[in-house]
Design a protein around this motif. Sequence first.
Motif, PDB file in Angstrom:
ATOM      1  N   PRO A  89      30.786  -9.401  58.070  1.00  0.00           N
ATOM      2  CA  PRO A  89      30.410 -10.693  58.518  1.00  0.00           C
ATOM      3  C   PRO A  89      30.012 -11.009  59.944  1.00  0.00           C
ATOM      4  CG  PRO A  89      31.896 -10.943  56.896  1.00  0.00           C
ATOM      5  CD  PRO A  89      31.739  -9.374  57.217  1.00  0.00           C
ATOM      6  N   GLU A  90      30.648 -10.246  60.762  1.00  0.00           N
ATOM      7  CA  GLU A  90      30.745 -10.660  62.246  1.00  0.00           C
ATOM      8  C   GLU A  90      29.269  -9.850  62.633  1.00  0.00           C
ATOM      9  OE1 GLU A  90      33.980  -7.392  61.745  1.00  0.00           O
ATOM     10  OE2 GLU A  90      32.999  -9.184  60.879  1.00  0.00           O
ATOM     11  N   ILE A  91      28.594  -9.032  62.119  1.00  0.00           N
ATOM     12  CA  ILE A  91      27.241  -8.391  62.237  1.00  0.00           C
ATOM     13  C   ILE A  91      26.312  -9.079  61.567  1.00  0.00           C
ATOM     14  CG2 ILE A  91      26.146  -6.308  62.220  1.00  0.00           C
ATOM     15  CD1 ILE A  91      28.587  -6.312  64.198  1.00  0.00           C
ATOM     16  N   VAL A  92      26.191  -9.111  60.502  1.00  0.00           N
ATOM     17  CA  VAL A  92      24.962  -9.573  59.662  1.00  0.00           C
ATOM     18  C   VAL A  92      24.239 -10.445  60.033  1.00  0.00           C
ATOM     19  CG1 VAL A  92      26.145 -10.522  57.761  1.00  0.00           C
ATOM     20  CG2 VAL A  92      24.176  -9.287  57.267  1.00  0.00           C
ATOM     21  N   ASP A  93      24.903 -11.833  60.228  1.00  0.00           N
ATOM     22  CA  ASP A  93      24.225 -12.817  60.700  1.00  0.00           C
ATOM     23  C   ASP A  93      23.691 -12.697  61.924  1.00  0.00           C
ATOM     24  OD1 ASP A  93      25.036 -14.441  58.432  1.00  0.00           O
ATOM     25  OD2 ASP A  93      26.736 -14.971  59.127  1.00  0.00           O
ATOM     26  N   LYS A  94      24.241 -12.067  62.980  1.00  0.00           N
ATOM     27  CA  LYS A  94      23.767 -11.861  64.244  1.00  0.00           C
ATOM     28  C   LYS A  94      22.392 -11.073  64.057  1.00  0.00           C
ATOM     29  CE  LYS A  94      26.608 -10.895  67.556  1.00  0.00           C
ATOM     30  NZ  LYS A  94      27.716 -10.260  68.445  1.00  0.00           N
ATOM     31  N   LEU A  95      22.444 -10.001  63.371  1.00  0.00           N
ATOM     32  CA  LEU A  95      21.405  -8.933  63.129  1.00  0.00           C
ATOM     33  C   LEU A  95      20.311  -9.703  62.621  1.00  0.00           C
ATOM     34  CD1 LEU A  95      20.303  -6.406  63.066  1.00  0.00           C
ATOM     35  CD2 LEU A  95      21.309  -5.769  60.872  1.00  0.00           C
ATOM     36  N   ALA A  96      20.343 -10.525  61.490  1.00  0.00           N
ATOM     37  CA  ALA A  96      19.481 -11.144  60.922  1.00  0.00           C
ATOM     38  C   ALA A  96      18.573 -12.279  61.932  1.00  0.00           C
ATOM     39  CB  ALA A  96      19.882 -11.865  59.561  1.00  0.00           C
ATOM     40  N   ALA A  97      19.511 -12.913  62.714  1.00  0.00           N
ATOM     41  CA  ALA A  97      18.876 -13.877  63.659  1.00  0.00           C
ATOM     42  C   ALA A  97      18.203 -13.268  64.820  1.00  0.00           C
ATOM     43  CB  ALA A  97      20.106 -14.708  64.404  1.00  0.00           C
ATOM     44  N   MET A  98      18.629 -11.997  65.345  1.00  0.00           N
ATOM     45  CA  MET A  98      17.915 -11.151  66.247  1.00  0.00           C
ATOM     46  C   MET A  98      16.539 -10.743  65.761  1.00  0.00           C
ATOM     47  SD  MET A  98      16.985  -7.805  67.345  1.00  0.00           S
ATOM     48  CE  MET A  98      18.385  -6.790  66.346  1.00  0.00           C
ATOM     49  N   GLN A 143      20.066  -5.014  50.561  1.00  0.00           N
ATOM     50  CA  GLN A 143      21.610  -5.330  50.485  1.00  0.00           C
ATOM     51  C   GLN A 143      21.329  -6.847  50.427  1.00  0.00           C
ATOM     52  OE1 GLN A 143      23.892  -2.889  51.067  1.00  0.00           O
ATOM     53  NE2 GLN A 143      22.076  -1.820  50.954  1.00  0.00           N
ATOM     54  N   SER A 144      22.211  -7.428  49.360  1.00  0.00           N
ATOM     55  CA  SER A 144      22.365  -8.936  49.075  1.00  0.00           C
ATOM     56  C   SER A 144      22.904  -9.486  50.383  1.00  0.00           C
ATOM     57  CB  SER A 144      23.143  -9.324  47.811  1.00  0.00           C
ATOM     58  OG  SER A 144      24.517  -8.575  48.181  1.00  0.00           O
ATOM     59  N   GLU A 145      23.987  -9.016  51.202  1.00  0.00           N
ATOM     60  CA  GLU A 145      24.382  -9.864  52.094  1.00  0.00           C
ATOM     61  C   GLU A 145      23.327 -10.206  53.501  1.00  0.00           C
ATOM     62  OE1 GLU A 145      27.530  -6.749  50.972  1.00  0.00           O
ATOM     63  OE2 GLU A 145      25.493  -6.836  51.093  1.00  0.00           O
ATOM     64  N   PHE A 146      22.446  -9.052  53.439  1.00  0.00           N
ATOM     65  CA  PHE A 146      21.420  -9.139  54.475  1.00  0.00           C
ATOM     66  C   PHE A 146      20.261 -10.274  54.060  1.00  0.00           C
ATOM     67  CE2 PHE A 146      17.241  -7.723  56.297  1.00  0.00           C
ATOM     68  CZ  PHE A 146      17.213  -7.859  57.605  1.00  0.00           C
ATOM     69  N   VAL A 147      20.007 -10.203  53.020  1.00  0.00           N
ATOM     70  CA  VAL A 147      19.071 -11.078  52.175  1.00  0.00           C
ATOM     71  C   VAL A 147      19.582 -12.767  52.408  1.00  0.00           C
ATOM     72  CG1 VAL A 147      18.202 -12.353  50.156  1.00  0.00           C
ATOM     73  CG2 VAL A 147      18.078  -9.807  50.550  1.00  0.00           C
ATOM     74  N   ARG A 148      20.925 -12.888  52.322  1.00  0.00           N
ATOM     75  CA  ARG A 148      21.618 -14.098  52.571  1.00  0.00           C
ATOM     76  C   ARG A 148      21.718 -14.400  53.967  1.00  0.00           C
ATOM     77  NH1 ARG A 148      24.512 -17.177  49.016  1.00  0.00           N
ATOM     78  NH2 ARG A 148      25.752 -18.971  50.019  1.00  0.00           N
ATOM     79  N   ALA A 149      21.810 -13.536  54.871  1.00  0.00           N
ATOM     80  CA  ALA A 149      21.890 -13.952  56.165  1.00  0.00           C
ATOM     81  C   ALA A 149      20.214 -14.248  56.738  1.00  0.00           C
ATOM     82  CB  ALA A 149      22.287 -12.512  57.077  1.00  0.00           C
ATOM     83  N   VAL A 150      19.433 -13.598  56.321  1.00  0.00           N
ATOM     84  CA  VAL A 150      17.942 -14.014  56.671  1.00  0.00           C
ATOM     85  C   VAL A 150      17.826 -15.489  56.100  1.00  0.00           C
ATOM     86  CG1 VAL A 150      15.464 -13.376  56.466  1.00  0.00           C
ATOM     87  CG2 VAL A 150      17.247 -11.679  56.899  1.00  0.00           C
ATOM     88  N   VAL A 188      10.413 -12.760  48.759  1.00  0.00           N
ATOM     89  CA  VAL A 188      10.723 -13.371  47.352  1.00  0.00           C
ATOM     90  C   VAL A 188      12.473 -13.664  47.234  1.00  0.00           C
ATOM     91  CG1 VAL A 188      10.493 -13.482  45.135  1.00  0.00           C
ATOM     92  CG2 VAL A 188       8.528 -12.690  46.405  1.00  0.00           C
ATOM     93  N   LYS A 189      12.973 -12.581  47.593  1.00  0.00           N
ATOM     94  CA  LYS A 189      14.521 -12.622  47.319  1.00  0.00           C
ATOM     95  C   LYS A 189      15.187 -13.641  48.378  1.00  0.00           C
ATOM     96  CE  LYS A 189      15.248  -7.808  45.670  1.00  0.00           C
ATOM     97  NZ  LYS A 189      15.747  -6.336  46.076  1.00  0.00           N
ATOM     98  N   VAL A 190      14.555 -13.689  49.593  1.00  0.00           N
ATOM     99  CA  VAL A 190      14.982 -14.507  50.673  1.00  0.00           C
ATOM    100  C   VAL A 190      14.635 -15.901  50.254  1.00  0.00           C
ATOM    101  CG1 VAL A 190      14.839 -15.119  53.051  1.00  0.00           C
ATOM    102  CG2 VAL A 190      14.973 -12.832  52.568  1.00  0.00           C
ATOM    103  N   GLU A 191      13.464 -16.156  49.683  1.00  0.00           N
ATOM    104  CA  GLU A 191      13.112 -17.543  49.192  1.00  0.00           C
ATOM    105  C   GLU A 191      14.089 -17.845  48.244  1.00  0.00           C
ATOM    106  OE1 GLU A 191      10.870 -19.794  50.640  1.00  0.00           O
ATOM    107  OE2 GLU A 191      11.007 -18.572  52.378  1.00  0.00           O
ATOM    108  N   GLU A 192      14.467 -17.365  47.368  1.00  0.00           N
ATOM    109  CA  GLU A 192      15.178 -17.582  46.150  1.00  0.00           C
ATOM    110  C   GLU A 192      16.597 -17.893  46.666  1.00  0.00           C
ATOM    111  OE1 GLU A 192      14.915 -13.989  43.742  1.00  0.00           O
ATOM    112  OE2 GLU A 192      12.882 -15.024  42.747  1.00  0.00           O
ATOM    113  N   MET A 193      17.194 -17.005  47.770  1.00  0.00           N
ATOM    114  CA  MET A 193      18.404 -16.997  48.056  1.00  0.00           C
ATOM    115  C   MET A 193      18.704 -18.457  48.853  1.00  0.00           C
ATOM    116  SD  MET A 193      21.436 -16.281  48.295  1.00  0.00           S
ATOM    117  CE  MET A 193      21.606 -14.327  47.875  1.00  0.00           C
ATOM    118  N   LYS A 194      17.365 -18.866  49.761  1.00  0.00           N
ATOM    119  CA  LYS A 194      17.421 -19.976  50.386  1.00  0.00           C
ATOM    120  C   LYS A 194      17.503 -21.070  49.461  1.00  0.00           C
ATOM    121  CE  LYS A 194      14.506 -22.182  54.152  1.00  0.00           C
ATOM    122  NZ  LYS A 194      13.139 -21.962  54.940  1.00  0.00           N
ATOM    123  N   ALA A 195      16.568 -21.261  48.480  1.00  0.00           N
ATOM    124  CA  ALA A 195      16.770 -22.204  47.604  1.00  0.00           C
ATOM    125  C   ALA A 195      18.322 -22.473  46.861  1.00  0.00           C
ATOM    126  CB  ALA A 195      15.767 -22.007  46.520  1.00  0.00           C
TER     127      ALA A 195
END
Length: 219
Positions: A89-98, A143-150, A188-195
């Motif tokens: 958790p402390e890495i994936v959101d920061k990585l996606a944002a960067m 990685q589902s965690e990365f998809v969600r972070a993006v 497509v996965k990111v858009e589905e997760m975003k929804a």
Amino acid sequence: KFVRFVNLMINDVTYLMDESLSELSQIAAIQHEMESPEWQNQPMQHRREREGTLRGLERHASGYVTLGRSTVDMLMIFTAETKEPFMVPEIVDKLAAMLDYNLDALVGPRCQNLKVKDREKYRFDPRKLLSDILQIYLNLSGQSEFVRAVANDGRSYRKELFERAAGIARHRVLKTDDEIEQLRIFVVKVEEMKATIEAEEDLGEVPDEYLGKSLRPGS
């Protein structure tokens, strides 16, 4: 220890990329100013100050660009070899944002600010940098965690950026057709997760009167 190392590496990439792209943007602005017809009409003092600023930026830019490129390369290699440390958790959101922020800088409206003369002088290769950043997305796309972070990145993520990046990658032959298709599936996965995330936020907390008796506190 490796998670701590990964965190430091992402901090380095974030800082170096931000500094290098910022300085390249300032260099491009001064170069554009110096090429304009109004340049010769500016006071001598102003022109000397701007020329001095340009020389200072040029001294720093190549160093930042070189270090930034090497740390992105290292991040690309590590994410190809191992995924788990990047998913905490402390890495994936920061990585996606960067990654999203830098993708926006390279293919979004701001990319016009990076059109410097003599890119080789600053060791700036935007195509290679774009290819490496897209590869990091591809390395972590399963990685589902990365998809969600993006999907959670409300600051920089936009579907249109990936579409533009894919178009450039295809036109410049930066990625294979299979890799571009993999990138499309990732979006497509990111858009589905975003929804899904937006639906969860819209649902909010279920009012107590709609909860079954067995679900109420104290039942």
